[in-house]
Design an enzyme around this catalytic site. Structure first.
Site, PDB file in Angstrom:
ATOM      1  N   HIS A 155      40.824  -0.560  62.469  1.00  0.00           N
ATOM      2  CA  HIS A 155      42.252  -0.472  62.097  1.00  0.00           C
ATOM      3  C   HIS A 155      43.078  -1.537  62.817  1.00  0.00           C
ATOM      4  O   HIS A 155      44.266  -1.351  63.043  1.00  0.00           O
ATOM      5  CB  HIS A 155      42.841   0.910  62.410  1.00  0.00           C
ATOM      6  CG  HIS A 155      41.996   2.050  61.937  1.00  0.00           C
ATOM      7  ND1 HIS A 155      42.237   2.709  60.749  1.00  0.00           N
ATOM      8  CD2 HIS A 155      40.908   2.634  62.478  1.00  0.00           C
ATOM      9  CE1 HIS A 155      41.318   3.666  60.598  1.00  0.00           C
ATOM     10  NE2 HIS A 155      40.506   3.633  61.628  1.00  0.00           N
ATOM     11  N   SER A 276      52.725 -29.400  61.845  1.00  0.00           N
ATOM     12  CA  SER A 276      53.908 -29.061  61.058  1.00  0.00           C
ATOM     13  C   SER A 276      54.792 -30.294  60.986  1.00  0.00           C
ATOM     14  O   SER A 276      54.895 -31.045  61.947  1.00  0.00           O
ATOM     15  CB  SER A 276      54.656 -27.913  61.747  1.00  0.00           C
ATOM     16  OG  SER A 276      56.022 -27.932  61.368  1.00  0.00           O
ATOM     17  N   LYS A 282      53.246 -27.233  66.668  1.00  0.00           N
ATOM     18  CA  LYS A 282      52.370 -26.405  65.833  1.00  0.00           C
ATOM     19  C   LYS A 282      50.966 -26.963  65.671  1.00  0.00           C
ATOM     20  O   LYS A 282      50.764 -28.163  65.544  1.00  0.00           O
ATOM     21  CB  LYS A 282      52.981 -26.225  64.442  1.00  0.00           C
ATOM     22  CG  LYS A 282      54.164 -25.291  64.373  1.00  0.00           C
ATOM     23  CD  LYS A 282      53.860 -23.865  64.852  1.00  0.00           C
ATOM     24  CE  LYS A 282      53.105 -23.048  63.839  1.00  0.00           C
ATOM     25  NZ  LYS A 282      53.886 -22.748  62.647  1.00  0.00           N
ATOM     26  N   ASN A 284      48.095 -25.610  63.171  1.00  0.00           N
ATOM     27  CA  ASN A 284      47.924 -24.565  62.162  1.00  0.00           C
ATOM     28  C   ASN A 284      46.492 -24.475  61.629  1.00  0.00           C
ATOM     29  O   ASN A 284      45.823 -25.494  61.450  1.00  0.00           O
ATOM     30  CB  ASN A 284      48.875 -24.825  60.981  1.00  0.00           C
ATOM     31  CG  ASN A 284      50.320 -24.629  61.379  1.00  0.00           C
ATOM     32  OD1 ASN A 284      50.633 -23.847  62.261  1.00  0.00           O
ATOM     33  ND2 ASN A 284      51.203 -25.382  60.732  1.00  0.00           N
ATOM     34  N   GLU A 289      43.410 -20.598  56.117  1.00  0.00           N
ATOM     35  CA  GLU A 289      44.382 -19.974  55.213  1.00  0.00           C
ATOM     36  C   GLU A 289      44.083 -20.338  53.758  1.00  0.00           C
ATOM     37  O   GLU A 289      44.167 -19.499  52.851  1.00  0.00           O
ATOM     38  CB  GLU A 289      45.790 -20.430  55.570  1.00  0.00           C
ATOM     39  CG  GLU A 289      46.242 -19.942  56.934  1.00  0.00           C
ATOM     40  CD  GLU A 289      47.502 -20.663  57.383  1.00  0.00           C
ATOM     41  OE1 GLU A 289      48.580 -20.104  57.199  1.00  0.00           O
ATOM     42  OE2 GLU A 289      47.400 -21.796  57.884  1.00  0.00           O
ATOM     43  N   GLN A 321      33.329 -20.434  24.542  1.00  0.00           N
ATOM     44  CA  GLN A 321      33.550 -21.782  25.080  1.00  0.00           C
ATOM     45  C   GLN A 321      34.374 -21.728  26.383  1.00  0.00           C
ATOM     46  O   GLN A 321      34.369 -22.666  27.155  1.00  0.00           O
ATOM     47  CB  GLN A 321      34.268 -22.638  24.028  1.00  0.00           C
ATOM     48  CG  GLN A 321      34.498 -24.067  24.442  1.00  0.00           C
ATOM     49  CD  GLN A 321      34.850 -24.949  23.265  1.00  0.00           C
ATOM     50  OE1 GLN A 321      33.986 -25.313  22.478  1.00  0.00           O
ATOM     51  NE2 GLN A 321      36.121 -25.290  23.108  1.00  0.00           N
ATOM     52  N   LYS A 324      32.671 -21.857  30.666  1.00  0.00           N
ATOM     53  CA  LYS A 324      32.206 -22.855  31.625  1.00  0.00           C
ATOM     54  C   LYS A 324      33.253 -23.246  32.671  1.00  0.00           C
ATOM     55  O   LYS A 324      32.917 -23.433  33.846  1.00  0.00           O
ATOM     56  CB  LYS A 324      31.697 -24.091  30.872  1.00  0.00           C
ATOM     57  CG  LYS A 324      30.317 -23.831  30.247  1.00  0.00           C
ATOM     58  CD  LYS A 324      29.893 -24.875  29.274  1.00  0.00           C
ATOM     59  CE  LYS A 324      30.610 -24.841  27.953  1.00  0.00           C
ATOM     60  NZ  LYS A 324      30.483 -23.582  27.194  1.00  0.00           N
TER      61      LYS A 324
HETATM   62  N1  ARG Z   1      31.496 -26.301  22.704  1.00  0.00           N
HETATM   63  C1  ARG Z   1      30.873 -25.092  22.301  1.00  0.00           C
HETATM   64  C2  ARG Z   1      30.838 -24.108  23.479  1.00  0.00           C
HETATM   65  O1  ARG Z   1      31.054 -24.517  24.591  1.00  0.00           O
HETATM   66  C3  ARG Z   1      29.486 -25.359  21.817  1.00  0.00           C
HETATM   67  C4  ARG Z   1      28.997 -24.364  20.840  1.00  0.00           C
HETATM   68  C5  ARG Z   1      29.699 -24.545  19.544  1.00  0.00           C
HETATM   69  N2  ARG Z   1      29.193 -23.645  18.572  1.00  0.00           N
HETATM   70  C6  ARG Z   1      29.864 -23.392  17.451  1.00  0.00           C
HETATM   71  N3  ARG Z   1      29.328 -22.553  16.652  1.00  0.00           N
HETATM   72  N4  ARG Z   1      30.992 -23.977  17.195  1.00  0.00           N
HETATM   73  O2  ARG Z   1      30.627 -22.934  23.329  1.00  0.00           O
END
Ligand code: ARG
Length: 456
Positions: A155, A276, A282, A284, A289, A321, A324
């Site tokens: 605590h 600072s 300072k 820091n 952080e 899509q 990623k």
């Molecule tokens: N750029 C697309 C993705 O990242 C690739 C797959 C595209 N597939 C489609 N049926 N349009 O998912």
């Protein structure tokens, strides 16, 4: 030129095209896309879909594309919709119409999932080794700490004395679990989607197990519909990243607190602290952080992807899509943080005298209760007696070690002159010798285990 223009009478609206394009994100998978294509060309050749000449021409062309990516000579053109389109466009420029045969039986749906998994298979070991370097900073500090004592908190209130080395290692183990989680995840990433087609499988006799092996995957995916939609691995990866972020944020928070003048337990090296613009005095802990702050973004990346995946109809949907960017961003975030934190921790200076001064005898109240347990009194009673002793000392504004023996004996006749030994924090520590405790021996064993783990 798009890969799918045949059935359309007009070109895609410009802004819609920009929205649809993913090249700025997925160009990071360029090498993986070429590798996947090379393996696919081999598979088509083995399946007698590509002649020897066509196979040789496609392979040579792809080798050139790969070299261009590696050397930075590859030029994208405005019509490249994503990395898959870009590679095929360039291959066509290099070898002509034969390039068009490479997409036989393949869809970008199985292709993108393959590229993404290949990318992750190389990212996991990178993260793993960055984590390992941070772990070795923690071990080094634990070794350096020797017998230094510090207050342990619950605590955020002073609780019991601990070894500084034990505290350092308490941040090692969460990272060890993170590394184990990432390694465990590998088996679920290592599943090949290629050869699933758009969704229903492929009408060409490709040996998918051999294809999986040639690309370094453990197995071929068992269901084509699942294969093109499965992004569990991306979500799991983001969970691992978020968990690492949470662990680092807890460590960072403590460094921020402990480097404050109020605690003064640590001092950061100049090379890992910032000043600072206004206050000349300072120093820091910005890097800690920022690490604490970025944990929030990492959690957001996980919840964002889960929300994207929730309720999607099977199989491929363009929503996927969006998978990623968070994975790349999480990786970049961690690879930016981890080496800095490793360096900052390696160069931090502990202040043993400040830590020692923060241990007062009330922190041995549990040991006082245990002392009476040693005299045969049940812990429930000894807890109350020790509590009364703390109250009595508090009322007189003195430490437990300053209370006269008669005062103790008034609380329990079991108290004897040896009671004062209880207030030596090192004695308290030495007793905690079971596996995982803060005793010198137990921590020494821990260090040995930690060293073994990071070598494995
Ligand atoms: N750029 C697309 C993705 O990242 C690739 C797959 C595209 N597939 C489609 N049926 N349009 O998912």
């Amino acid at each position: 030129m798009t890969l799918w223009g045949g059935r359309f009478s007009t070109k895609l609206n410009k802004q819609a095209w920009e929205l649809n394009s993913s090249l700025f994100v997925d160009q990071r998978m360029a090498i993986q896309d070429v590798d996947g294509s090379l393996a696919w060309a081999d598979a088509l050749h083995k399946a007698n879909i590509l002649s020897d000449e066509e196979h040789a021409s496609i392979s040579l062309g792809l080798d050139t594309v790969k070299r261009e990516f590696a050397s930075g000579e590859f030029h994208f053109v405005p019509s490249d919709e994503d990395i898959h389109t870009a590679v095929e466009r360039r291959l066509t420029e290099l070898i002509g119409a034969t390039a068009g045969k490479l997409h036989t039986g393949r869809s970008r749906n199985d292709q993108v999932a393959t590229d993404f998994r290949l990318w992750m298979l190389q990212a996991i070991p990178e993260l793993n080794s960055a984590l390992r370097i941070l772990q070795s900073s923690l071990i080094e500090q634990a070794e350096l700490a020797g017998e230094t004592l510090m207050p342990g908190y619950t605590h955020l209130q002073r609780a019991q004395p601990i070894l500084l080395s034990h505290w350092w290692l308490s941040h090692y183990w969460p990272l060890q679990r993170d590394r184990e989680r990432l390694t465990d995840l590998t088996s679920r990433v290592s599943v090949l989607p290629l050869g699933s087609g758009a969704l229903s499988g492929i009408p060409v006799p490709v040996d998918r197990s051999a294809l999986a092996e040639s690309l370094g995957f453990a197995v071929a995916s068992p269901n084509s519909l699942d294969a093109v939609s499965d992004r569990d691995f991306a979500a799991e990866f983001l969970f691992c990243a978020a968990m690492i972020g949470v662990h680092l944020s807890k460590l960072s928070e403590q460094i921020v607190i402990y480097t404050s003048a109020e605690f003064g337990f640590f001092e950061l090296s100049d090379s890992f602290s910032t000043g600072s613009s206004l206050m000349p005095q300072k120093k820091n802990p910005d890097v800690f952080e920022l690490t604490r702050g970025k944990a929030g973004a990492l959690i957001g990346m996980l919840t964002g992807l889960l929300a994207t995946l929730k309720g999607l109809p099977s199989t491929y949907d363009k929503d996927l899509q969006e998978d990623k960017a968070p994975v790349f961003q999480a990786t970049d975030t961690l690879l930016a943080i981890l080496p800095v934190i490793a360096g900052a921790l390696r160069t931090i200076t502990a202040k043993p005298e400040r830590m020692r001064a923060a241990i007062d005898s009330t922190m041995m109240a549990t040991d006082l209760a245990d002392y009476l347990v040693g005299k045969g009194i049940p812990f429930r009673e000894t807890h109350a007696i020790a509590g009364k002793a703390v109250r009595a000392a508090g009322e007189k504004n003195i430490g437990l070690e300053e209370m006269p023996l008669e005062a103790y004996q008034a609380l329990s006749p079991a108290f004897e002159a040896d009671v004062y030994q209880v207030f030596d924090p090192l004695k308290s520590i030495v007793k905690r010798n079971a596996i995982g405790g803060t005793s010198l021996q137990s921590v020494k064993n821990q260090i040995t285990k930690c060293r073994e783990n990071i070598q494995a």
